[in-house]
Scaffold this motif. Structure first.
Motif, short mmCIF file in Angstrom:
data_model
loop_
_atom_site.label_atom_id
_atom_site.label_comp_id
_atom_site.label_asym_id
_atom_site.label_seq_id
_atom_site.Cartn_x
_atom_site.Cartn_y
_atom_site.Cartn_z
N GLN A 251 -44.62 3.94 -30.50
CA GLN A 251 -45.26 4.29 -29.30
C GLN A 251 -46.39 3.56 -28.97
O GLN A 251 -47.08 3.25 -29.79
CB GLN A 251 -45.79 5.82 -29.48
CG GLN A 251 -44.54 6.81 -29.80
CD GLN A 251 -44.89 8.30 -29.79
OE1 GLN A 251 -45.97 8.47 -30.37
NE2 GLN A 251 -44.03 9.07 -29.19
N GLY A 252 -46.49 3.15 -27.68
CA GLY A 252 -47.71 2.47 -27.20
C GLY A 252 -47.40 1.04 -27.01
O GLY A 252 -47.91 0.36 -26.14
N MET A 253 -46.19 0.56 -27.39
CA MET A 253 -45.79 -0.68 -27.16
C MET A 253 -45.47 -0.94 -25.75
O MET A 253 -45.17 -0.16 -24.97
CB MET A 253 -44.58 -1.12 -28.02
CG MET A 253 -44.68 -1.52 -29.37
SD MET A 253 -43.16 -2.16 -30.37
CE MET A 253 -43.97 -2.41 -31.68
N ARG A 254 -45.85 -2.35 -25.18
CA ARG A 254 -45.54 -2.68 -23.91
C ARG A 254 -44.23 -3.32 -23.67
O ARG A 254 -43.92 -4.39 -24.22
CB ARG A 254 -46.80 -3.62 -23.21
CG ARG A 254 -48.15 -2.91 -23.46
CD ARG A 254 -49.15 -3.96 -22.85
NE ARG A 254 -48.96 -4.36 -21.55
CZ ARG A 254 -49.63 -3.63 -20.63
NH1 ARG A 254 -50.47 -2.71 -20.95
NH2 ARG A 254 -49.32 -4.38 -19.41
N VAL A 255 -43.44 -2.50 -22.89
CA VAL A 255 -42.02 -3.27 -22.75
C VAL A 255 -41.86 -3.75 -21.15
O VAL A 255 -42.03 -3.15 -20.28
CB VAL A 255 -40.85 -2.18 -23.14
CG1 VAL A 255 -39.29 -2.54 -22.87
CG2 VAL A 255 -41.17 -1.61 -24.48
N ALA A 256 -41.40 -4.99 -21.10
CA ALA A 256 -40.93 -5.36 -19.65
C ALA A 256 -39.41 -5.74 -19.66
O ALA A 256 -38.58 -5.95 -20.66
CB ALA A 256 -41.76 -6.73 -19.57
N ASP A 274 -40.62 8.16 -21.59
CA ASP A 274 -40.39 9.54 -22.18
C ASP A 274 -40.35 9.28 -23.78
O ASP A 274 -40.86 9.91 -24.66
CB ASP A 274 -38.85 9.98 -22.04
CG ASP A 274 -38.81 10.71 -20.56
OD1 ASP A 274 -39.85 10.79 -19.86
OD2 ASP A 274 -37.76 10.71 -20.24
N ALA A 275 -40.36 8.01 -24.30
CA ALA A 275 -40.05 7.58 -25.63
C ALA A 275 -41.48 7.31 -26.15
O ALA A 275 -41.77 7.18 -27.45
CB ALA A 275 -39.23 6.57 -26.25
N GLY A 276 -42.63 7.26 -25.21
CA GLY A 276 -44.01 6.96 -25.44
C GLY A 276 -44.33 5.73 -25.27
O GLY A 276 -45.44 5.04 -26.04
N LEU A 277 -43.62 4.89 -24.73
CA LEU A 277 -43.59 3.41 -24.51
C LEU A 277 -44.31 2.83 -23.11
O LEU A 277 -44.18 3.88 -22.29
CB LEU A 277 -42.66 2.57 -24.97
CG LEU A 277 -41.78 2.86 -26.21
CD1 LEU A 277 -40.38 2.16 -25.82
CD2 LEU A 277 -42.54 2.06 -26.97
N HIS A 278 -45.00 1.82 -22.94
CA HIS A 278 -45.31 1.61 -21.73
C HIS A 278 -44.61 0.48 -20.95
O HIS A 278 -44.06 -0.58 -21.59
CB HIS A 278 -46.99 1.01 -21.84
CG HIS A 278 -47.41 0.14 -20.71
ND1 HIS A 278 -48.37 1.11 -20.06
CD2 HIS A 278 -47.41 -0.83 -20.10
CE1 HIS A 278 -48.68 0.38 -18.74
NE2 HIS A 278 -48.23 -0.93 -19.11
N ALA A 328 -46.96 6.78 -32.79
CA ALA A 328 -48.14 5.84 -32.66
C ALA A 328 -49.06 6.15 -33.97
O ALA A 328 -49.14 7.09 -34.61
CB ALA A 328 -48.97 6.11 -31.41
N ASP A 329 -49.99 5.08 -34.25
CA ASP A 329 -50.90 5.38 -35.58
C ASP A 329 -51.84 6.39 -35.26
O ASP A 329 -52.29 6.37 -34.34
CB ASP A 329 -51.49 3.97 -35.78
CG ASP A 329 -50.60 2.81 -36.36
OD1 ASP A 329 -49.32 3.26 -36.97
OD2 ASP A 329 -50.52 1.69 -36.26
#
Length: 330
Positions: A251-256, A274-278, A328-329
């Motif tokens: 969670q928090g990773m930036r995905v393009a 919804d999965a907590g990704l950006h 996320a940590d």
């Protein structure tokens, strides 16, 4: 111009190739997810790309027609045209059991899928083939990926650009030698899955023809949006860095995202959030992962990802990763 002979026969035709194609072109009020189809054409082809028949229709978009200077279809012309639900069955019959073929197929498929979703139905399409992707697979020496360049390469004369019927004819004539070239070399066709939309709801507001919400091509016409635009809140988790192979997303990773996808891009981005990704609109040194089905394309995102060393995965792998995203940590 390339002249191709017909040495590839039914006896040597790759068994894995589809049994029929529907070459499609649609003209629209714009490029956004709430834009509408104003005309559609289908050329049905047999397994070896021979034309069986063709069909064309105007469609009343129930709103301003958008870039008349491009497609030439005015409000007066479209006022008497059938609504999409009235042509949906005939359109579906033309597509049924065939691979949808289009130039930039993601766009045509998404516009068609959205129209069927509005009509509370689904197009009977299971796979699509983009002729841009096929040209890349064949390494055709094109100056760019415009339809006119593909047509010129095969000596096809374009008579009325941005007329759905003529564009579909041109593409059908250019697709046949492309298909034969692929069969001759036993090239894998770049087929992608088509998933009908099931998560889109119709709006009660339907602006009529003549109600112009904006004058710019590709604008979103928010007042007539049948699926309200949602500004996504900021991702609540810090970016943990880049994705590492054989480890889960976090969670928090930036995905393009870049290029054509089987799942409608909006829905894929929704599932990402919804999965907590950006969802990142561009690629930078902070991007954790780029998702693309065409990693060899020279788009700005793939070029930047390679220069930054950003990990790249295809859509199928990404969909699997989405099933098990680590928290996320902290």
């Amino acid at each position: 111009m390339t002249v191709l002979d017909d040495r590839t026969t039914a006896a040597t035709w790759p068994a894995a190739y589809p049994q029929g194609y529907a070459v499609v072109d649609v003209e629209t009020t714009g490029l956004a997810r709430d834009d509408r189809i104003v005309s559609a054409a289908v050329y049905r082809l047999d397994a070896q790309g021979n034309v069986e028949d063709h069909w064309y229709t105007l469609v009343n978009p129930e709103r301003d027609p958008g870039p008349v200077w491009i497609h030439g279809l005015t409000s007066d012309v479209l006022a008497g045209a059938p609504l999409f639900p009235e042509i949906a069955a005939e359109f579906a019959a033309r597509l049924d059991g065939r691979v949808l073929v289009a130039h930039n197929a993601m766009f045509d498929w998404q516009m068609i899928a959205r129209e069927y979703a509005r009509a509370e139905s689904a197009a009977p399409v299971r796979q699509r083939l983009c002729t841009i992707a096929l040209a890349k697979e064949l390494s055709l020496p094109l100056p760019n990926h415009k339809l006119e360049s593909l047509a010129a390469h095969f000596g096809v004369v374009q008579q009325r650009a941005h007329n759905a019927l003529d564009d579909a004819r041109v593409l059908a004539e250019a697709f046949r030698p492309s298909l034969h070239a692929a069969a001759e070399r036993n090239v894998r066709l770049p087929l992608l899955e088509c998933r009908p939309l099931t998560e889109w709801a119709s709006s009660s507001e339907r602006p009529r023809i003549g109600q112009q919400a904006s004058s710019s091509y590709g604008s979103s016409y928010r007042a007539g949006s049948w699926r309200p635009s949602r500004k996504r809140p900021p991702c609540p988790y810090p970016n943990p860095g880049r994705y590492e192979t054989d480890k889960p997303l976090k969670q928090g990773m930036r995905v393009a995202f870049s290029g054509d996808t089987s799942v409608d891009r909006e829905l894929l981005e929704d599932r990402t959030v919804d999965a907590g990704l950006h969802v990142a609109g561009s690629v930078s040194r902070l991007t954790s992962l780029l998702v693309t089905n065409d990693p060899d394309s020279a788009t700005s995102k793939t070029v930047k990802a390679k220069s930054f060393g950003t990990p790249i995965v295809d859509e199928a792998a990404y969909t699997q990763l989405l099933r098990d995203v680590a928290p996320a940590d902290g």
